[in-house]
Write a protein that holds these residues in place. Sequence first.
Motif, PDB file in Angstrom:
ATOM      1  N   LYS A 135       0.840  -1.202   0.000  1.00  0.00           N
ATOM      2  CA  LYS A 135       0.000   0.000   0.000  1.00  0.00           C
ATOM      3  C   LYS A 135       0.874   1.251   0.000  1.00  0.00           C
ATOM      4  O   LYS A 135       0.627   2.212  -0.727  1.00  0.00           O
ATOM      5  N   VAL A 136       1.907   1.229   0.865  1.00  0.00           N
ATOM      6  CA  VAL A 136       2.710   2.443   1.074  1.00  0.00           C
ATOM      7  C   VAL A 136       3.507   2.797  -0.188  1.00  0.00           C
ATOM      8  O   VAL A 136       3.799   3.969  -0.430  1.00  0.00           O
ATOM      9  N   MET A 137       3.807   1.773  -0.996  1.00  0.00           N
ATOM     10  CA  MET A 137       4.493   2.024  -2.263  1.00  0.00           C
ATOM     11  C   MET A 137       3.716   3.052  -3.096  1.00  0.00           C
ATOM     12  O   MET A 137       4.307   3.893  -3.765  1.00  0.00           O
ATOM     13  N   GLY A 138       2.391   2.997  -3.029  1.00  0.00           N
ATOM     14  CA  GLY A 138       1.549   3.931  -3.775  1.00  0.00           C
ATOM     15  C   GLY A 138       1.539   5.328  -3.182  1.00  0.00           C
ATOM     16  O   GLY A 138       1.186   6.298  -3.858  1.00  0.00           O
ATOM     17  N   LEU A 139       1.909   5.445  -1.908  1.00  0.00           N
ATOM     18  CA  LEU A 139       1.935   6.754  -1.238  1.00  0.00           C
ATOM     19  C   LEU A 139       3.213   7.518  -1.586  1.00  0.00           C
ATOM     20  O   LEU A 139       3.225   8.758  -1.611  1.00  0.00           O
ATOM     21  N   ALA A 140       4.299   6.771  -1.854  1.00  0.00           N
ATOM     22  CA  ALA A 140       5.619   7.395  -2.019  1.00  0.00           C
ATOM     23  C   ALA A 140       5.644   8.554  -3.009  1.00  0.00           C
ATOM     24  O   ALA A 140       6.239   9.606  -2.716  1.00  0.00           O
ATOM     25  N   PRO A 141       5.004   8.441  -4.182  1.00  0.00           N
ATOM     26  CA  PRO A 141       5.126   9.559  -5.135  1.00  0.00           C
ATOM     27  C   PRO A 141       4.472  10.854  -4.682  1.00  0.00           C
ATOM     28  O   PRO A 141       4.685  11.900  -5.306  1.00  0.00           O
ATOM     29  N   TYR A 142       3.673  10.821  -3.626  1.00  0.00           N
ATOM     30  CA  TYR A 142       3.086  12.051  -3.097  1.00  0.00           C
ATOM     31  C   TYR A 142       4.084  12.827  -2.229  1.00  0.00           C
ATOM     32  O   TYR A 142       3.822  13.968  -1.840  1.00  0.00           O
ATOM     33  N   GLY A 143       5.206  12.176  -1.880  1.00  0.00           N
ATOM     34  CA  GLY A 143       6.166  12.811  -0.984  1.00  0.00           C
ATOM     35  C   GLY A 143       7.229  13.615  -1.722  1.00  0.00           C
ATOM     36  O   GLY A 143       7.300  13.626  -2.950  1.00  0.00           O
ATOM     37  N   LEU A 201       8.327  10.592   4.234  1.00  0.00           N
ATOM     38  CA  LEU A 201       9.024   9.388   4.712  1.00  0.00           C
ATOM     39  C   LEU A 201       8.807   8.228   3.733  1.00  0.00           C
ATOM     40  O   LEU A 201       9.732   7.462   3.443  1.00  0.00           O
ATOM     41  N   ALA A 202       7.585   8.104   3.215  1.00  0.00           N
ATOM     42  CA  ALA A 202       7.313   7.045   2.232  1.00  0.00           C
ATOM     43  C   ALA A 202       8.181   7.249   0.992  1.00  0.00           C
ATOM     44  O   ALA A 202       8.744   6.298   0.433  1.00  0.00           O
ATOM     45  N   TYR A 203       8.312   8.493   0.570  1.00  0.00           N
ATOM     46  CA  TYR A 203       9.135   8.804  -0.605  1.00  0.00           C
ATOM     47  C   TYR A 203      10.594   8.386  -0.362  1.00  0.00           C
ATOM     48  O   TYR A 203      11.225   7.713  -1.184  1.00  0.00           O
ATOM     49  N   ALA A 204      11.112   8.822   0.798  1.00  0.00           N
ATOM     50  CA  ALA A 204      12.521   8.530   1.112  1.00  0.00           C
ATOM     51  C   ALA A 204      12.750   7.022   1.242  1.00  0.00           C
ATOM     52  O   ALA A 204      13.789   6.500   0.816  1.00  0.00           O
ATOM     53  N   MET A 205      11.783   6.333   1.808  1.00  0.00           N
ATOM     54  CA  MET A 205      11.893   4.873   1.977  1.00  0.00           C
ATOM     55  C   MET A 205      11.981   4.175   0.619  1.00  0.00           C
ATOM     56  O   MET A 205      12.865   3.344   0.391  1.00  0.00           O
ATOM     57  N   GLN A 206      11.079   4.543  -0.296  1.00  0.00           N
ATOM     58  CA  GLN A 206      11.090   3.897  -1.616  1.00  0.00           C
ATOM     59  C   GLN A 206      12.373   4.270  -2.370  1.00  0.00           C
ATOM     60  O   GLN A 206      12.992   3.421  -3.023  1.00  0.00           O
ATOM     61  N   HIS A 207      12.786   5.527  -2.231  1.00  0.00           N
ATOM     62  CA  HIS A 207      13.989   6.001  -2.912  1.00  0.00           C
ATOM     63  C   HIS A 207      15.216   5.204  -2.449  1.00  0.00           C
ATOM     64  O   HIS A 207      16.021   4.729  -3.253  1.00  0.00           O
ATOM     65  N   ARG A 208      15.349   5.045  -1.116  1.00  0.00           N
ATOM     66  CA  ARG A 208      16.506   4.321  -0.581  1.00  0.00           C
ATOM     67  C   ARG A 208      16.426   2.825  -0.916  1.00  0.00           C
ATOM     68  O   ARG A 208      17.435   2.198  -1.216  1.00  0.00           O
ATOM     69  N   PHE A 209      15.216   2.293  -0.857  1.00  0.00           N
ATOM     70  CA  PHE A 209      15.021   0.884  -1.241  1.00  0.00           C
ATOM     71  C   PHE A 209      15.572   0.658  -2.651  1.00  0.00           C
ATOM     72  O   PHE A 209      16.304  -0.300  -2.906  1.00  0.00           O
ATOM     73  N   GLU A 210      15.224   1.547  -3.547  1.00  0.00           N
ATOM     74  CA  GLU A 210      15.668   1.384  -4.935  1.00  0.00           C
ATOM     75  C   GLU A 210      17.191   1.509  -5.040  1.00  0.00           C
ATOM     76  O   GLU A 210      17.842   0.739  -5.749  1.00  0.00           O
ATOM     77  N   GLU A 211      17.770   2.485  -4.323  1.00  0.00           N
ATOM     78  CA  GLU A 211      19.235   2.647  -4.393  1.00  0.00           C
ATOM     79  C   GLU A 211      19.943   1.363  -3.966  1.00  0.00           C
ATOM     80  O   GLU A 211      20.883   0.908  -4.619  1.00  0.00           O
ATOM     81  N   ILE A 212      19.496   0.790  -2.848  1.00  0.00           N
ATOM     82  CA  ILE A 212      20.151  -0.427  -2.352  1.00  0.00           C
ATOM     83  C   ILE A 212      19.865  -1.608  -3.284  1.00  0.00           C
ATOM     84  O   ILE A 212      20.749  -2.414  -3.603  1.00  0.00           O
ATOM     85  N   PHE A 213      18.644  -1.702  -3.757  1.00  0.00           N
ATOM     86  CA  PHE A 213      18.245  -2.787  -4.675  1.00  0.00           C
ATOM     87  C   PHE A 213      19.131  -2.787  -5.922  1.00  0.00           C
ATOM     88  O   PHE A 213      19.688  -3.822  -6.318  1.00  0.00           O
ATOM     89  N   PHE A 214      19.305  -1.612  -6.535  1.00  0.00           N
ATOM     90  CA  PHE A 214      20.105  -1.567  -7.763  1.00  0.00           C
ATOM     91  C   PHE A 214      21.592  -1.764  -7.467  1.00  0.00           C
ATOM     92  O   PHE A 214      22.320  -2.329  -8.287  1.00  0.00           O
TER      93      PHE A 214
END
Length: 592
Positions: free
Chosen positions: A201-209, A283-296
């Motif tokens: 669910k929170v993945m969908g919130l991230a772009p609002y941040g 916070l949702a934005y930063a979480m998804q952003h960091r998730f992607e950095e570590i994932f890649f």
Amino acid sequence: MLILGLNMFHADASAAIVVDGEVKFAIAEERLNRHKHFGGFPVLAIKACLDAVGAKISEVDHVAVGQDSDANLAKKVQYALANPAKILNFIHLRHRKEAMRDVRSLTANALDVDPAQLKFQEHHLEHHIAHIASAYYCSPWEKAAGFSFDGSGDFVSTMTARCQGNDIEVLDRVYLPHSLGSFYTMICEFIGYTKYGDEGKVMGLAPYGKETYCDLIAKIVRPKGEGLELDLSYFKPLGSNQGMEVLPDGTVRLARHFSDRMEKLFGEPRQPHTEIAQRDMDLAYAMQHRFEEIFFYLLNHLHARVPLDDLAMAGGCALNSVANGKIFDRTPFRRTYIQPAAGDEGLAIGAALHTYHSVLKQPRRDDLKHSYLGPEFSESRIQSALQRAGLEASKLDRATLLNQTAEQIAAGNVVGWFQGRMEWGPRALGNRSIVAHPGLPNMKHVLNARIKHREWFRPFAPSILAEYQPEYFEHDHPSPFMLHVYKIRPEKRKELCAVNHVDDTGRLQTVAREENPMYYDLIAAFQRKTGIPVILNTSFNENEPIVCTPEEAIACFQRTKMDVLAIGPFLVSKPGHREEATATVSIGKTDV
Ligand SMILES: [Fe+2]
């Protein structure tokens, strides 16, 4: 040869049956006992698997479990000794896991048969190898890089592998407590999403941040070598089950993940069901952003060791479709195979196929091109369910059913679409779906107000005829299991306004005719009426597991404000709701 695969006493318990190397049937227990994310013993799923292939449990040759409590034991002991407060918990978990290992007795008891009749050989496979196996052995490739990541499984959160022929060679593991999944869960909990499975669910919130907290959040998880590490001062000690507990009734419960340090930095955690502040979105934005950095970072290191085009991937974090959609821009990988049941229910398939190919050295089979591995129901069963519900239905031939259903969608009505075999995995992919017009500006609000009651920020997904994907989306790599998010082309955003998220993306399902002719033909019929080769597709449910049986579909249709139900060859209309389709529905920025 009959192999039964199991995920048991773990979230999303499930069973799958593999006959001579082919996955014939697979289902999560939650779809049968209606207990979301059920984490007990999947007795109904086992029975459904056996019924589907007309076999008795006494005829099963192998039972494979996607869990091995002996895996990584040295690391577990080392962790327990370093955390004396956790030793009792560790001993308790070991005892419980020992009891769970006796699959023969558990199965005999559950199916009420004499254990002496059971001839099967038992196999236990480490959690993340089972995840990678579920992707690689279902892929079309003879070799691939293998990747699995989630919160935790058998004391590991991340695994990389080289897959070739029948073999999966493990290259690296990230051990607990370090876990990209736990990082994501911790922040989701902090912003008020505290239930198991809320991460999607929170993945969908991230772009609002906004980027406000990116630097601060980046300190919580860092690359380390070829893996990652957490700054544990932001976390409560989570133990060897990483804060996840399965209660005796099969409910999966999460412990509080975040420490007081999070509160000192970001203030009070948000309480569930209260207003979502800009801080929470940031916070949702930063979480998804960091998730992607570590994932890649992890994927690029994997590619350096296994320099191939093809990536076979699974694990709960592989459901992060936003990150998946960026793999082709941010890594050298050119193709992905992400198993439709990338979460833990997929372990059942992975364990069974690993037994067949790796343990028994049997040759590879065709790849798994679709997810329709669940039960289907006869026309007579559907008809009697409709009669019992007191519904008047028209029985139509195929072409008329498609034409009339498409007409209803084009007119702005919300349609329950129940056809064929149920999907395997968390996504409804056109057999247990609610479908609607993707181009009506208010459709998202109508669906939420009438049926889905979802958080305001969550997008609805588009299903698109495969050949039109490049015309509508900025990437052409197919997304058959709705596991990639791509940008929608600027000139198509208005046409797809009900499925165009705030960042102009869509989590698409690419529909090829050979994979689901009935669903493909429905979208094609809609296209003939509107010129749009896309329909909005959301799962057929209302705050419950996705419907499985005709009775559950009919009950959902009757208690919600769905307009039309197309179930098997029958079309049922419910007049009286169309006026709402164009009305404005106001939804505040709180969740439900
Ligand atoms: Fe997992």
